[in-house]
Design a protein around this motif. Structure first.
Motif, PDB file in Angstrom:
ATOM      1  N   THR A 134       0.828  -1.194   0.000  1.00  0.00           N
ATOM      2  CA  THR A 134       0.000   0.000   0.000  1.00  0.00           C
ATOM      3  C   THR A 134       0.870   1.255   0.000  1.00  0.00           C
ATOM      4  O   THR A 134       1.987   1.252   0.505  1.00  0.00           O
ATOM      5  N   ARG A 135       0.323   2.314  -0.577  1.00  0.00           N
ATOM      6  CA  ARG A 135       0.981   3.627  -0.561  1.00  0.00           C
ATOM      7  C   ARG A 135       0.054   4.639   0.105  1.00  0.00           C
ATOM      8  O   ARG A 135      -1.120   4.753  -0.257  1.00  0.00           O
ATOM      9  N   PHE A 136       0.614   5.360   1.070  1.00  0.00           N
ATOM     10  CA  PHE A 136      -0.126   6.426   1.729  1.00  0.00           C
ATOM     11  C   PHE A 136       0.128   7.705   0.935  1.00  0.00           C
ATOM     12  O   PHE A 136       1.191   8.304   1.027  1.00  0.00           O
ATOM     13  N   GLU A 137      -0.851   8.096   0.122  1.00  0.00           N
ATOM     14  CA  GLU A 137      -0.645   9.176  -0.829  1.00  0.00           C
ATOM     15  C   GLU A 137      -0.393  10.491  -0.111  1.00  0.00           C
ATOM     16  O   GLU A 137      -1.093  10.838   0.850  1.00  0.00           O
ATOM     17  N   ARG A 138       0.593  11.205  -0.585  1.00  0.00           N
ATOM     18  CA  ARG A 138       1.057  12.415   0.063  1.00  0.00           C
ATOM     19  C   ARG A 138      -0.010  13.521   0.028  1.00  0.00           C
ATOM     20  O   ARG A 138      -0.499  13.903  -1.026  1.00  0.00           O
ATOM     21  N   GLY A 139      -0.375  13.993   1.216  1.00  0.00           N
ATOM     22  CA  GLY A 139      -1.270  15.127   1.319  1.00  0.00           C
ATOM     23  C   GLY A 139      -2.715  14.858   0.930  1.00  0.00           C
ATOM     24  O   GLY A 139      -3.512  15.778   0.843  1.00  0.00           O
ATOM     25  N   ARG A 140      -3.061  13.608   0.685  1.00  0.00           N
ATOM     26  CA  ARG A 140      -4.413  13.308   0.203  1.00  0.00           C
ATOM     27  C   ARG A 140      -5.269  12.569   1.217  1.00  0.00           C
ATOM     28  O   ARG A 140      -6.459  12.378   1.009  1.00  0.00           O
ATOM     29  N   SER A 141      -4.670  12.094   2.298  1.00  0.00           N
ATOM     30  CA  SER A 141      -5.394  11.310   3.302  1.00  0.00           C
ATOM     31  C   SER A 141      -6.048  10.086   2.678  1.00  0.00           C
ATOM     32  O   SER A 141      -7.173   9.707   3.032  1.00  0.00           O
ATOM     33  N   VAL A 142      -5.333   9.481   1.732  1.00  0.00           N
ATOM     34  CA  VAL A 142      -5.825   8.297   1.028  1.00  0.00           C
ATOM     35  C   VAL A 142      -4.723   7.256   1.002  1.00  0.00           C
ATOM     36  O   VAL A 142      -3.545   7.582   0.781  1.00  0.00           O
ATOM     37  N   VAL A 143      -5.090   6.005   1.233  1.00  0.00           N
ATOM     38  CA  VAL A 143      -4.156   4.905   1.067  1.00  0.00           C
ATOM     39  C   VAL A 143      -4.590   4.110  -0.168  1.00  0.00           C
ATOM     40  O   VAL A 143      -5.787   3.867  -0.378  1.00  0.00           O
ATOM     41  N   ARG A 144      -3.621   3.764  -1.004  1.00  0.00           N
ATOM     42  CA  ARG A 144      -3.928   3.034  -2.239  1.00  0.00           C
ATOM     43  C   ARG A 144      -3.319   1.647  -2.180  1.00  0.00           C
ATOM     44  O   ARG A 144      -2.129   1.482  -1.905  1.00  0.00           O
ATOM     45  N   PHE A 145      -4.145   0.622  -2.421  1.00  0.00           N
ATOM     46  CA  PHE A 145      -3.672  -0.755  -2.508  1.00  0.00           C
ATOM     47  C   PHE A 145      -3.161  -0.975  -3.933  1.00  0.00           C
ATOM     48  O   PHE A 145      -3.921  -0.873  -4.896  1.00  0.00           O
ATOM     49  N   GLU A 146      -1.863  -1.259  -4.056  1.00  0.00           N
ATOM     50  CA  GLU A 146      -1.218  -1.193  -5.366  1.00  0.00           C
ATOM     51  C   GLU A 146      -1.664  -2.294  -6.316  1.00  0.00           C
ATOM     52  O   GLU A 146      -1.730  -2.077  -7.526  1.00  0.00           O
ATOM     53  N   ARG A 147      -1.977  -3.469  -5.828  1.00  0.00           N
ATOM     54  CA  ARG A 147      -2.342  -4.549  -6.741  1.00  0.00           C
ATOM     55  C   ARG A 147      -3.736  -4.352  -7.318  1.00  0.00           C
ATOM     56  O   ARG A 147      -3.978  -4.607  -8.492  1.00  0.00           O
ATOM     57  N   THR A 148      -4.671  -3.914  -6.489  1.00  0.00           N
ATOM     58  CA  THR A 148      -6.048  -3.764  -6.953  1.00  0.00           C
ATOM     59  C   THR A 148      -6.361  -2.344  -7.389  1.00  0.00           C
ATOM     60  O   THR A 148      -7.352  -2.110  -8.090  1.00  0.00           O
ATOM     61  N   GLY A 149      -5.547  -1.379  -6.952  1.00  0.00           N
ATOM     62  CA  GLY A 149      -5.825   0.010  -7.270  1.00  0.00           C
ATOM     63  C   GLY A 149      -6.866   0.650  -6.371  1.00  0.00           C
ATOM     64  O   GLY A 149      -7.205   1.829  -6.546  1.00  0.00           O
ATOM     65  N   TYR A 154      -8.281   7.626   4.791  1.00  0.00           N
ATOM     66  CA  TYR A 154      -7.872   7.219   6.137  1.00  0.00           C
ATOM     67  C   TYR A 154      -7.648   8.459   6.990  1.00  0.00           C
ATOM     68  O   TYR A 154      -7.439   9.567   6.491  1.00  0.00           O
ATOM     69  N   THR A 155      -7.697   8.241   8.279  1.00  0.00           N
ATOM     70  CA  THR A 155      -7.364   9.275   9.254  1.00  0.00           C
ATOM     71  C   THR A 155      -6.498   8.634  10.332  1.00  0.00           C
ATOM     72  O   THR A 155      -6.503   7.404  10.496  1.00  0.00           O
ATOM     73  N   GLU A 156      -5.746   9.457  11.045  1.00  0.00           N
ATOM     74  CA  GLU A 156      -5.026   8.961  12.213  1.00  0.00           C
ATOM     75  C   GLU A 156      -5.769   9.441  13.440  1.00  0.00           C
ATOM     76  O   GLU A 156      -5.841  10.636  13.717  1.00  0.00           O
ATOM     77  N   GLY A 157      -6.366   8.489  14.156  1.00  0.00           N
ATOM     78  CA  GLY A 157      -7.217   8.828  15.277  1.00  0.00           C
ATOM     79  C   GLY A 157      -6.434   9.291  16.494  1.00  0.00           C
ATOM     80  O   GLY A 157      -5.202   9.170  16.562  1.00  0.00           O
ATOM     81  N   PRO A 158      -7.143   9.812  17.491  1.00  0.00           N
ATOM     82  CA  PRO A 158      -6.490  10.318  18.700  1.00  0.00           C
ATOM     83  C   PRO A 158      -5.799   9.230  19.513  1.00  0.00           C
ATOM     84  O   PRO A 158      -4.933   9.535  20.338  1.00  0.00           O
ATOM     85  N   THR A 159      -6.180   7.985  19.294  1.00  0.00           N
ATOM     86  CA  THR A 159      -5.548   6.885  20.033  1.00  0.00           C
ATOM     87  C   THR A 159      -4.361   6.290  19.290  1.00  0.00           C
ATOM     88  O   THR A 159      -3.811   5.276  19.708  1.00  0.00           O
ATOM     89  N   GLY A 160      -3.958   6.916  18.152  1.00  0.00           N
ATOM     90  CA  GLY A 160      -2.757   6.478  17.466  1.00  0.00           C
ATOM     91  C   GLY A 160      -2.951   5.345  16.477  1.00  0.00           C
ATOM     92  O   GLY A 160      -1.979   4.689  16.083  1.00  0.00           O
ATOM     93  N   TRP A 161      -4.178   5.107  16.041  1.00  0.00           N
ATOM     94  CA  TRP A 161      -4.453   4.097  15.026  1.00  0.00           C
ATOM     95  C   TRP A 161      -4.674   4.798  13.683  1.00  0.00           C
ATOM     96  O   TRP A 161      -5.283   5.870  13.624  1.00  0.00           O
ATOM     97  N   LEU A 162      -4.192   4.175  12.606  1.00  0.00           N
ATOM     98  CA  LEU A 162      -4.554   4.587  11.256  1.00  0.00           C
ATOM     99  C   LEU A 162      -5.878   3.921  10.909  1.00  0.00           C
ATOM    100  O   LEU A 162      -5.967   2.700  10.863  1.00  0.00           O
ATOM    101  N   VAL A 163      -6.910   4.718  10.679  1.00  0.00           N
ATOM    102  CA  VAL A 163      -8.258   4.193  10.466  1.00  0.00           C
ATOM    103  C   VAL A 163      -8.617   4.321   8.996  1.00  0.00           C
ATOM    104  O   VAL A 163      -8.703   5.431   8.458  1.00  0.00           O
ATOM    105  N   LEU A 164      -8.804   3.178   8.316  1.00  0.00           N
ATOM    106  CA  LEU A 164      -9.186   3.141   6.911  1.00  0.00           C
ATOM    107  C   LEU A 164     -10.698   3.011   6.826  1.00  0.00           C
ATOM    108  O   LEU A 164     -11.293   2.119   7.454  1.00  0.00           O
ATOM    109  N   ASN A 165     -11.306   3.902   6.055  1.00  0.00           N
ATOM    110  CA  ASN A 165     -12.768   3.949   5.975  1.00  0.00           C
ATOM    111  C   ASN A 165     -13.243   3.254   4.704  1.00  0.00           C
ATOM    112  O   ASN A 165     -13.336   3.876   3.635  1.00  0.00           O
ATOM    113  N   PHE A 166     -13.523   1.957   4.822  1.00  0.00           N
ATOM    114  CA  PHE A 166     -14.042   1.168   3.707  1.00  0.00           C
ATOM    115  C   PHE A 166     -15.560   1.333   3.611  1.00  0.00           C
ATOM    116  O   PHE A 166     -16.210   1.727   4.593  1.00  0.00           O
ATOM    117  N   PRO A 167     -16.145   1.010   2.454  1.00  0.00           N
ATOM    118  CA  PRO A 167     -17.608   1.053   2.352  1.00  0.00           C
ATOM    119  C   PRO A 167     -18.299   0.137   3.353  1.00  0.00           C
ATOM    120  O   PRO A 167     -19.415   0.419   3.796  1.00  0.00           O
TER     121      PRO A 167
END
Length: 431
Positions: free
Chosen positions: A197-212, A217-230
């Protein structure tokens, strides 16, 4: 009158201190050392204001969330569940020939620090657990029974406030090990394919390279990277990186902002320069990383210069092995193994190099079965996997194998990992 005021004020201060003490908690992750695959635990220890430490606890593991009370016992923390946890343990055929369900029941967990400090160290974790046949002519038969007094090999532990951050990723970094697959039950996390995966610069988006697939995503107050899937929120947090390039992460799906299960994930930062190199660098003995510190159960693959090979198990204590033939070839930078799979079926196991560090070769590994009749199916989903170069390859099947042909790797991590004293529900669920 003044004395009453000071008495009231003193009681108020003491009450405030007691309230602050009662709210004291420590969240600790328990996970495997580098390369070893096993379950993880995330525990909130709430301590009551008392000379004798005790309190409430909340534990999340691959099977979900449980709560209980804990107290010091036998130089460790005994966690008594508020109510026994009952889980599906699969099925088996009983003596009457019927396929019957197994019920797993857990009542207590025992955490005992065996090394290090509260902030970081090692903890042995045991459980009171029984596996029982729940139906059929053998209903009530106990298949296994484990106790908190059993011996085991420790997990690593780390207080969550001491974990590593993610700043190196959120500005455009890449990481191998995350998954966009939906987890359907507590036992299928090993069936969830991983990706780079690539964490796109300045876009708050993570891209899965094989599937596109692109996921905000956001980084929550508890220190987790939270990916918002459908389908919901999946969270990842890095625990540590070691000197061998391995990274230990926790993965969780969230419900109301809290993990509803956790699993350990091994990850690595890919390098564009990763490669098996030329023929002489590839035609070697490769040891699967998960057996790196198990001298009684090495899993090896020997690749020879003519494209033939062998794969199987080697016990370095008894110097006894069992191997079966295979072939291999290059496909671009990848190494592809062709493995017989009963009759005329075969498997293609692909190693895609993603990071090379001395004798350590990190790959994305995928294994597909190709039946003579029917559609291909996945034997092992794509995953981050370590292969260790153990030196020149000589055929075992030709009886020319000697123990001296296995050259020790200079980059081997300390020996620590689960040794199967725990109940089946806590043990390794990946091969």
């Amino acid at each position: 009158m003044q004395s009453r005021y000071w008495l009231a004020l003193g009681l108020s201060v003491l009450g405030g201190l007691a309230q602050a003490q009662s709210a004291h908690s420590s969240q600790t992750a328990y996970y495997a050392p580098a390369y070893i695959q096993k379950s993880a635990f995330l525990v909130d220890w709430y301590q009551e204001p008392s000379d004798f430490p005790h309190g409430r606890s909340r534990m999340v593991d691959r099977d979900g969330v449980v709560t209980g009370s804990w107290a010091l016992e036998n130089a460790g923390r005994m966690m008594n569940l508020d109510s026994p946890r009952v889980m599906d343990g699969g099925t088996l055929f009983d003596r009457c020939g019927q396929k019957v369900p197994i019920r797993i029941t857990q009542k207590r967990f025992f955490f005992k620090t065996t090394g290090g400090f509260d902030r970081r160290g090692q903890t042995a974790i045991t459980v009171d657990e029984q596996g029982v046949i729940s139906e059929g002519c053998e209903a009530g038969r106990i298949l296994w029974s484990f106790n908190v007094a059993d011996a085991t090999t420790p997990y690593n532990h780390l207080q969550m406030r001491a974990r590593k951050g993610h700043d190196d990723l959120t500005g455009g970094g890449r990481l191998a090990g995350l998954s966009e697959a939906l987890r359907t039950d507590s036992g299928n996390s090993w069936q969830m394919p991983q990706d780079v995966t690539r964490f796109e610069r300045g876009r708050s988006v993570v891209r899965f390279e094989r599937t596109g697939t692109r996921v905000p995503y956001t980084e929550g107050p508890t220190g987790w990277l939270v990916l918002n899937f459908p389908w919901g929120q999946r969270a990842y947090t890095r625990l540590e990186r070691d000197t061998y390039d391995a990274e230990a992460w926790l993965m969780a799906d969230l419900q109301d902002g809290e993990p509803k299960w956790v699993e350990e994930v091994h990850a690595v930062k890919p390098l564009r320069s990763a490669s098996f190199g030329e023929l002489n660098n590839t035609a070697r003995v490769w040891q699967a990383g998960f057996t790196l510190h198990q001298p009684e159960a090495w899993f090896l693959q020997r690749l020879f210069r003519d494209g033939s090979g062998e794969r199987g198990a080697w016990n370095s204590l008894t110097e006894v092995g069992s191997f079966s033939p295979m072939t291999w070839r290059y496909e671009g930078a990848n190494v592809v193994h062709r493995i017989p799979h009963g009759g005329t079926d075969y498997r293609l196991r692909t190693w895609e190099p993603i990071r090379t560090a001395g004798s350590l070769q990190w790959v994305m590994e995928e294994d597909i079965v190709y039946p003579a009749n029917g559609d291909p199916w996945t034997f092992t989903p794509r995953r981050v996997h370590l292969q260790v170069d153990k030196g020149p390859s000589q055929p075992f099947l030709a009886k020319r194998q000697t123990s001296q042909s296995l050259v020790s790797s200079p980059a081997e991590a300390p020996n620590s990992g689960l040794r199967n004293a725990l109940a089946p529900s806590l043990q390794l669920r990946r091969w």
